[in-house]
Design a protein around this motif. Structure first.
Motif, mmCIF file in Angstrom:
data_model
loop_
_atom_site.group_PDB
_atom_site.id
_atom_site.type_symbol
_atom_site.label_atom_id
_atom_site.label_comp_id
_atom_site.label_asym_id
_atom_site.label_seq_id
_atom_site.Cartn_x
_atom_site.Cartn_y
_atom_site.Cartn_z
ATOM 1 N N VAL A 58 5.249 23.479 -16.276
ATOM 2 C CA VAL A 58 3.987 22.859 -15.866
ATOM 3 C C VAL A 58 4.032 22.610 -14.364
ATOM 4 N N LEU A 59 2.962 23.010 -13.685
ATOM 5 C CA LEU A 59 2.830 22.848 -12.243
ATOM 6 C C LEU A 59 1.725 21.838 -11.960
ATOM 7 N N ARG A 60 2.074 20.796 -11.201
ATOM 8 C CA ARG A 60 1.090 19.785 -10.827
ATOM 9 C C ARG A 60 0.917 19.808 -9.320
ATOM 10 N N SER A 61 -0.327 20.015 -8.847
ATOM 11 C CA SER A 61 -0.600 20.084 -7.414
ATOM 12 C C SER A 61 -1.736 19.129 -7.061
ATOM 13 N N PHE A 62 -1.542 18.371 -6.002
ATOM 14 C CA PHE A 62 -2.584 17.472 -5.511
ATOM 15 C C PHE A 62 -3.433 18.245 -4.502
ATOM 16 N N VAL A 63 -4.691 18.500 -4.845
ATOM 17 C CA VAL A 63 -5.535 19.331 -3.986
ATOM 18 C C VAL A 63 -6.733 18.575 -3.409
ATOM 19 N N ASP A 64 -7.182 17.542 -4.094
ATOM 20 C CA ASP A 64 -8.311 16.761 -3.595
ATOM 21 C C ASP A 64 -7.875 15.977 -2.360
ATOM 22 N N PRO A 65 -8.647 16.040 -1.260
ATOM 23 C CA PRO A 65 -8.234 15.358 -0.021
ATOM 24 C C PRO A 65 -7.909 13.881 -0.211
ATOM 25 N N PHE A 66 -8.650 13.191 -1.082
ATOM 26 C CA PHE A 66 -8.378 11.770 -1.293
ATOM 27 C C PHE A 66 -6.986 11.570 -1.879
ATOM 28 N N TYR A 67 -6.648 12.369 -2.889
ATOM 29 C CA TYR A 67 -5.359 12.202 -3.564
ATOM 30 C C TYR A 67 -4.206 12.820 -2.772
ATOM 31 N N VAL A 68 -4.505 13.816 -1.936
ATOM 32 C CA VAL A 68 -3.457 14.401 -1.099
ATOM 33 C C VAL A 68 -2.850 13.330 -0.198
ATOM 34 N N ARG A 69 -3.662 12.383 0.244
ATOM 35 C CA ARG A 69 -3.167 11.315 1.121
ATOM 36 C C ARG A 69 -2.096 10.478 0.440
ATOM 37 N N HIS A 70 -2.151 10.405 -0.895
ATOM 38 C CA HIS A 70 -1.195 9.587 -1.645
ATOM 39 C C HIS A 70 -0.144 10.438 -2.355
ATOM 40 N N ALA A 71 -0.189 11.744 -2.141
ATOM 41 C CA ALA A 71 0.647 12.652 -2.922
ATOM 42 C C ALA A 71 2.132 12.470 -2.658
ATOM 43 N N GLU A 72 2.525 12.253 -1.416
ATOM 44 C CA GLU A 72 3.959 12.161 -1.115
ATOM 45 C C GLU A 72 4.598 11.019 -1.897
ATOM 46 N N ASP A 73 3.980 9.857 -1.857
ATOM 47 C CA ASP A 73 4.518 8.714 -2.597
ATOM 48 C C ASP A 73 4.502 8.985 -4.100
ATOM 49 N N ALA A 74 3.374 9.528 -4.606
ATOM 50 C CA ALA A 74 3.241 9.774 -6.045
ATOM 51 C C ALA A 74 4.295 10.759 -6.543
ATOM 52 N N LEU A 75 4.534 11.823 -5.787
ATOM 53 C CA LEU A 75 5.488 12.835 -6.235
ATOM 54 C C LEU A 75 6.934 12.361 -6.112
ATOM 55 N N HIS A 76 7.217 11.554 -5.106
ATOM 56 C CA HIS A 76 8.550 10.962 -5.022
ATOM 57 C C HIS A 76 8.794 10.053 -6.229
ATOM 58 N N ARG A 77 7.779 9.257 -6.575
ATOM 59 C CA ARG A 77 7.917 8.361 -7.734
ATOM 60 C C ARG A 77 8.117 9.157 -9.017
ATOM 61 N N GLU A 78 7.298 10.191 -9.187
ATOM 62 C CA GLU A 78 7.381 10.957 -10.423
ATOM 63 C C GLU A 78 8.713 11.684 -10.540
ATOM 64 N N ALA A 79 9.154 12.300 -9.452
ATOM 65 C CA ALA A 79 10.430 13.013 -9.493
ATOM 66 C C ALA A 79 11.568 12.065 -9.836
ATOM 67 N N ALA A 80 11.582 10.882 -9.210
ATOM 68 C CA ALA A 80 12.637 9.905 -9.486
ATOM 69 C C ALA A 80 12.578 9.444 -10.937
ATOM 70 N N ALA A 81 11.360 9.243 -11.454
ATOM 71 C CA ALA A 81 11.223 8.792 -12.839
ATOM 72 C C ALA A 81 11.708 9.854 -13.816
#
Length: 320
Positions: A58-81
């Protein structure tokens, strides 16, 4: 359309990045968009091997400009989890690779294993699934990481609540007053922070729906530290909007029956329940759209607003 053509629906840089994280001799042979998410574009990738076998990622990509701004934090959290949960009793996808800053992909992305099962949003079989959801959430809250994720963030304020048209204004005014108060003290727990039926996968045998079982929990991008009540309140609100206010109230009971521990006083519990319910008032249209796409066509924005009003009123009636 050939397999090659379907594979190229993944953007070129992202496809090259995915390919670098496959086993020798493997390649992406098919790409299928998965619906139901709000913050990210999600695709199921079929990976073919030289011997003709396949597996799914499964590939998850943040493409919407609003969510791209928060993507780095979100993906770090998800990867760690996802790394943390491999050592727990909670079924979650396995991390394959992550590119939180889009250093290699067109957009910030995460690649993970695919779990079996499917989301179930129908009313049928709910009496079986609610206790399963409660037990799963108790298991999540039992996770004790060496380092907790960041503290939860609650964006809704008393001034941002959107009271639905025709709502019980007295109940909503009282509810808004509840969240004007400081948050109660709490024991910090490991929270999913978006635990709700849309992020839980089930195996439901067609001939025996009462034998349903959970096969995994997905979407760990907002994992946080905070009160167990907050996760419980969020799932309760979603159940109330999907299936009716009584099911929102029932989930709190089911969580305690499963061994979960909530705030000691009724007023403290009400604070978290009301806070999450009022947060939903700002995004009814956004939340209800994926439900309609999943087949719940009757859950129009107006219908969900009416359920939210009934749920908020029911919560406030617990004080009387």
């Amino acid at each position: 359309m050939s397999n090659h053509d379907e594979a190229t629906t993944v953007r070129p840089l992202t496809l090259a990045w995915v390919s670098r994280h496959l086993e020798a001799g493997e390649q992406v042979v098919r790409s299928e968009a998965l619906h139901g998410g709000i913050t990210a574009e999600v695709r199921r990738l079929t990976i073919g091997s030289r011997d003709g076998g396949t597996r799914d990622l499964v590939l998850r990509s943040f493409v919407d400009p609003f969510y791209v701004r928060h993507a780095e934090d979100a993906l770090h959290r998800e990867a760690a989890a996802l790394i943390l949960l491999t050592e727990s009793g909670v079924w979650a996808p396995g991390l394959v690779a992550v590119d939180p800053t889009a250093a290699h992909c067109e957009y910030p992305s995460l690649l993970m294993t695919r779990l079996t099962g499917r989301t179930v949003l129908d009313d049928e079989g709910l009496e079986t699934r609610v206790p399963l959801l409660a037990r799963q959430l108790v298991a999540i809250h039992a996770v004790r990481p060496a380092a907790y994720p960041p503290e939860y963030v609650a964006l809704t304020t008393a001034d941002t609540v959107v009271t639905p048209k025709g709502a019980d204004t007295a109940a909503w005014s009282a509810a808004i007053d509840v969240i004007r108060k400081p948050a109660p003290s709490y024991e910090g727990r490991f929270l999913h922070r978006d635990f709700q039926p849309g992020n839980v996968l089930f195996d439901v045998p067609p001939e025996r729906p009462d034998s349903a079982r959970i096969t995994g929990v997905v979407d760990w991008a907002v994992v946080s530290r905070g009160p167990a009540d907050l996760d419980v309140a969020h799932c309760s609100t979603n159940l109330a909007l999907l299936h009716g206010p009584a099911w929102g109230l029932r989930f709190t009971e089911a969580y305690e029956e499963a061994g979960g521990v909530l705030a000691a006083s009724a007023s403290e519990r009400l604070y978290w329940q009301v806070r999450d319910a009022l947060a939903s008032s700002e995004e009814v249209q956004v939340v209800s759209q994926p439900w309609r796409e999943a087949g719940r066509l009757e859950l129009t924005t107006r219908a969900v607003e009416q359920r939210l009003d009934a749920y908020v009123t029911a919560l406030m009636n617990t004080l009387s």
